[in-house]
Design a protein around this motif. Structure first.
Motif, PDB file in Angstrom:
ATOM      1  N   UNK A 187       0.870  -1.165   0.000  1.00  0.00           N
ATOM      2  CA  UNK A 187       0.000   0.000   0.000  1.00  0.00           C
ATOM      3  C   UNK A 187       0.912   1.222   0.000  1.00  0.00           C
ATOM      4  N   UNK A 269       5.641   3.714   2.392  1.00  0.00           N
ATOM      5  CA  UNK A 269       4.714   2.658   2.754  1.00  0.00           C
ATOM      6  C   UNK A 269       5.291   1.330   2.349  1.00  0.00           C
ATOM      7  N   UNK A 270       4.633   0.239   2.744  1.00  0.00           N
ATOM      8  CA  UNK A 270       5.175  -1.079   2.443  1.00  0.00           C
ATOM      9  C   UNK A 270       4.915  -1.449   0.988  1.00  0.00           C
ATOM     10  N   UNK A 288      12.495   0.222   3.782  1.00  0.00           N
ATOM     11  CA  UNK A 288      12.805  -0.627   4.939  1.00  0.00           C
ATOM     12  C   UNK A 288      12.265  -2.053   4.726  1.00  0.00           C
ATOM     13  N   UNK A 290       9.305  -3.658   3.885  1.00  0.00           N
ATOM     14  CA  UNK A 290       8.150  -4.157   4.624  1.00  0.00           C
ATOM     15  C   UNK A 290       7.365  -5.187   3.808  1.00  0.00           C
ATOM     16  N   UNK A 291       7.833  -5.493   2.593  1.00  0.00           N
ATOM     17  CA  UNK A 291       7.228  -6.562   1.800  1.00  0.00           C
ATOM     18  C   UNK A 291       8.361  -7.427   1.245  1.00  0.00           C
TER      19      UNK A 291
ATOM     20  N   UNK B 121      -3.695  -3.128   6.818  1.00  0.00           N
ATOM     21  CA  UNK B 121      -3.224  -3.272   5.443  1.00  0.00           C
ATOM     22  C   UNK B 121      -1.805  -2.768   5.245  1.00  0.00           C
ATOM     23  N   UNK B 122      -1.370  -1.881   6.109  1.00  0.00           N
ATOM     24  CA  UNK B 122       0.040  -1.518   6.078  1.00  0.00           C
ATOM     25  C   UNK B 122       0.501  -1.252   7.494  1.00  0.00           C
ATOM     26  N   UNK B 123       1.738  -1.594   7.791  1.00  0.00           N
ATOM     27  CA  UNK B 123       2.197  -1.452   9.172  1.00  0.00           C
ATOM     28  C   UNK B 123       2.577  -0.009   9.474  1.00  0.00           C
ATOM     29  N   UNK B 130      13.122   2.458  13.564  1.00  0.00           N
ATOM     30  CA  UNK B 130      13.381   2.583  12.133  1.00  0.00           C
ATOM     31  C   UNK B 130      13.776   4.023  11.831  1.00  0.00           C
ATOM     32  N   UNK B 469       2.554   5.478   8.503  1.00  0.00           N
ATOM     33  CA  UNK B 469       3.308   4.608   7.596  1.00  0.00           C
ATOM     34  C   UNK B 469       4.207   5.372   6.649  1.00  0.00           C
TER      35      UNK B 469
END
Ligand code: SF4
Ligand code: SF4
Lengths: 336, 503
Positions: A187, A269-270, A288, A290-291, B121-123, B130, B469
């Motif tokens: 996302x 975002x990831x 980073x 995230x996926x 849906x997203x962290x 981080x 995010x």
């Protein structure tokens, strides 16, 4: 290679989808029409809107050939659109002031048709490339189009778990504009910034999902801004300032300038993304990671996937499997 | 028939049981509210400005303050303020002066915008674990990048990038001049911005030599009075700001009362001792946009194109078009000062009634520049009424690159927003040049307070971004999808280009 291997690979990852969207793209799908833009269109029905679209195409160029895309009914796949393809040659002279008049004409037609919401959606518009997608499980969509009947030298495929626009065919990946296709897991939290940036250059986001913006960003950065694909990817997922501060001076200058100039294009975002055009395929993740993103190599073949299982399904004898660090682009260029 | 005296605005009472007659209140009140008669401390409440100095200093918590203890007959239209302004003007025949920002009860748009956070849906990203980037570059950005590929495959930059300020946080301190505020106040803020890696404005009062050690963090201002401007001044600053207007009083110049022009102020401003420093309403060499472009270029020429030049305008109705004009000059950044911006002294009628809120101004300027494809080439600094880190996040999401804070920095040094800055009697040693009052502000202590504020807000901003995010401030900038309007009307939401909550 034909589409059977990638169908097998994608079905390894049914866990990652919900049966509401899957798709494939093949580069090299239409060698007999390789000079024409292959426009794939979803029509809601062919009585009303087909004529409008064709009138527009005739106005800007010449339809070399068109036909209904062959489909084969599947028990669980409800056919809501009629997929059609046009092989189209624009008249370059109609956009004389542009440096890439043909591309500009086609992208303008795509934006116009897709924003008009008249029951036609152009979801694939490059030369010698074709997107095949629908709402369903990967195997169903593959069988619906008989994907194994198509040949390609670059394939992308995607299995969707929609949260935004469930069940909508246009919302399935891959997304394509001209030469660029994108598949995306994740996302984009910076979507608002990216969209507002890209829209100020005349692109219009029409698919109600964040992924299409990636195709537009790549098109903008590479075609309009003349960046090489690796630099374009770096603009989308740049190194952190702390890392830039530690680089040798010349490298610092370049990376700082990239972030300053293209900050609004940077994606947050990831995400794990694979983009392709007719000469390359590039995979990268957010900064980073995230996926997940896994890379496989076998001779001059490159595989990029969310899961190793999918790569092994395509190529049990794959030679090297690796996991690239966050943000690092994996670039495969077509061997000539 | 005389109007007679008006009801008290504030009433001070002393709890006789608690008072120990230490006289601290007498010493501390610069307005002369307290005096001693025999063994009692007496109070003249009429002189009180609600600066709270006595309350803060009383060792026994013996003092209480009541606002408007005796009201008028209530009336929705003829408010106390309306009536008192008339009494005041019927007596004086003059323009009413007031300090600090807009005091009219307009709704605050920031308070009707809410931010977003990630779920499932997203962290969300934890800024403690981080990387989280809030570094902000202020200045002209290249519209495109040219590179050279060398034979060995290395890529080198071929584009020349204009000088940018590198701020480690998008929070900067706006222009408050030496003269309007004390040298100790400026020194405290200068140390704070140096410590936190950000920048502050000098205001239009020149640069005092004691600020030279911090000049790399100072943005020097050129206003219509040209006070304190010479080549040395321009060269010392890290950037130069042309002040066209100010949110608290769009369309009019500045006025520093002669009482505040002490020896040091007169030297720094280059004006006679004790004279009123009046800056004209317009710059008399700028009567149109092309004149502004010329001044921008002249300042750049004078400093060999080494320094970014900012242009500050008040947020007025046409701010978007004006900003687009400025963006077309060589200016590197545009500062928009909203109608809630503070000031030492402004005519009340301007402070309360002229200009538009910063939220709407930033949104429309950002949209206009985007529609012309030049948004990323200039920086946009929002100011005027930024009270907390959430306001910073919202201003950036609406389209600002960075913000200027003003009043908030003063409050961090003790200011109670009493609004009497123009009287040169600020009991907190901030808006005064009275030596005995200025002494009260210890730059050693106050600089920590200001630095703490900037650090705390920056941490909160990082947390807000992480929750959304986002790990880099560029991705928050103009990201209006992460804002929702709550109880905002539809037309305002369309100006802000945000959806309503639930959508
Ligand atoms: S400061 Fe407090 S305790 Fe001291 S004289 Fe004043 S009221 Fe009394
Ligand atoms: S600076 Fe001083 S005079 Fe001005 S509002 Fe603050 S406390 Fe009052």
């Amino acid at each position: 290679m034909d589409g059977s291997a990638i169908k097998r690979a994608l079905s390894m990852m049914n866990e990652r989808g919900s049966g509401e969207g899957a798709g494939y793209v093949a580069y090299g799908a239409y060698p007999e029409y390789e000079d024409c833009y292959a426009l794939h269109v979803f029509f809601d029905n062919i009585h009303e809107t087909k004529r409008t679209l064709e009138a527009m195409l005739e106005q800007w160029g010449h339809i070399v050939h068109d036909e209904r895309i062959r489909t084969y009914d599947q028990p669980n796949l409800r056919t809501v659109h009629i997929p059609w393809r046009y092989f189209f040659k624009p008249y370059a002279g109609l956009m004389a002031h542009s440096t890439s008049p043909e591309d500009d004409i086609v992208s303008q037609i795509v934006m116009k048709i897709n924003t008009a919401h008249t029951g036609a959606l152009i979801y694939s518009s490059g030369k010698n490339v074709g997107v095949f997608k629908a709402a369903g499980w990967p195997e169903e969509v593959a069988d619906f189009y008989r994907i194994e009947d198509y040949e390609g030298y670059i394939w992308l495929a995607h299995n969707r778990y929609p949260t935004n626009t469930p069940g909508w065919w246009g919302g399935a990946h891959p997304f394509n504009l001209l030469d660029w296709s994108v598949v995306h897991n994740g996302e984009i939290t910076s979507y608002g910034t990216n969209r507002r940036y890209i829209e100020s250059y005349g692109y219009i986001c029409t698919m109600f999902t964040d992924t299409e913006v990636v195709a537009y960003l790549m098109d903008h950065l590479v075609r309009k801004q003349n960046l090489d694909a690796d630099l374009a990817v770096r603009a989308l997922a740049p190194p952190f300032w702390d890392d830039i501060d530690r680089m040798p001076e010349k490298e610092q200058d370049l990376n700082r300038a990239l972030r300053l100039a293209y900050g609004p294009a940077m994606m947050n975002g990831p995400f794990a993304i694979v983009v392709a055009n007719h000469e390359m395929m590039v995979g990268f993740t957010d900064r980073i990671k995230l996926r997940p993103l896994v890379v496989g190599e076998h001779g001059d073949r490159l595989y990029i996937s969310s899961e190793e299982a999918a790569i092994r399904a395509m190529d049990p004898n794959v030679e090297r499997i690796s996991m690239p660090p966050a943000g690092k682009p994996i670039i495969g260029r077509v061997a000539r | 028939m005389t109007i007679g005296s008006l009801p008290l605005r504030y009433k001070i009472s002393i709890d006789r049981e608690r008072c120990m007659e230490c006289e601290r209140c007498i010493d501390n009140c610069s307005y002369g509210v307290f005096r001693r008669e025999g063994d009692r401390i007496l109070v003249d409440s009429r002189k009180c400005t609600a600066c709270h100095r006595c309350i803060a200093m009383c060792p026994r918590d013996a003092i209480t303050l009541e606002e408007c203890p005796c009201d008028y007959r209530s009336h929705p239209l003829w408010t106390r303020q309306a009536r008192e302004a008339i009494y005041n003007q019927a007596n004086s025949g003059k323009i009413i002066l007031s300090g600090m920002g807009n005091a009219q009860d307009y709704p605050v748009i920031f308070d009707r915008l809410v931010l977003d956070a990630c779920q499932v849906t997203n962290p969300s990203i934890d800024p403690l674990r981080e990387p989280m980037e809030v570094r902000t570059y202020i200045g002209k950005k290249p519209s495109r990048i040219e590179v050279m590929r060398k034979e060995n495959g290395d890529v080198e930059l071929a584009t020349t990038v204009a000088p940018n300020l590198q701020a480690e946080t998008p929070i900067m301190i706006g222009h408050m001049s030496y003269g309007a505020i004390s040298l100790n106040a400026q020194l405290s803020m200068a140390r704070a911005v140096a410590e936190t890696g950000t920048f502050m404005g000098t205001g239009e009062g020149g640069l005092h030599s004691r600020l030279y050690p911090y000049q790399e963090h100072m943005i020097v201002q050129v206003a219509s009075g040209r006070f304190g401007v010479d080549i040395d001044y321009l060269e010392r600053g890290s950037a130069i700001e042309i002040k066209i207007g100010q949110g608290a009083k769009p369309g009019i110049g500045g006025h520093l009362p002669g009482e505040k022009v002490c020896m040091d102020v007169s030297c720094t401003r280059m004006i006679p001792l004790g004279s009123d420093a009046i800056s004209p309403a317009p710059h008399h060499d700028i009567y149109s946009i092309e004149d502004l472009a010329q001044l921008v270029r002249s300042l750049k020429e004078a400093t060999e194109w080494k320094k970014p030049v900012f242009v500050k305008i008040a947020a007025v109705h046409n701010a978007a078009a004006i900003a687009a004009g400025i963006a077309r000059s060589s200016a590197d950044a545009i500062v928009i000062d909203g109608f809630r911006g503070g000031t030492g002294a402004a005519p009340r009628v301007f402070r309360d009634h002229v200009g538009i809120p910063i939220e709407a101004a930033v949104a429309s300027v950002d949209a206009k520049l985007r529609s012309q494809g030049i948004r990323n080439e200039v920086s946009l600094i929002a100011s005027g009424g930024i009270r907390e880190s959430a306001d910073v996040a919202k201003a950036i999401a609406l389209g600002a690159d960075a913000v200027y804070i003003g009043t908030a920095a003063l409050v961090a040094m003790g200011c109670r927003v009493c609004g009497s800055c123009y009287r040169n009697l600020c009991p907190w040693g901030i808006a005064t040049q009275e030596e005995r009052l200025v002494q009260r502000l210890d730059p050693e202590v106050a600089s920590h307070q200001v630095a703490n504020l900037i650090k705390a807000w920056t941490l909160e901003l990082a947390e807000l971004m992480g929750a959304a995010g986002i790990n880099s401030i560029e991705s928050l900038r103009g990201n209006r999808d992460r804002l929702r309007g709550y109880m905002l009307d539809e037309s305002l939401m369309s100006v802000l280009d945000v959806k309503q909550v639930g959508a």
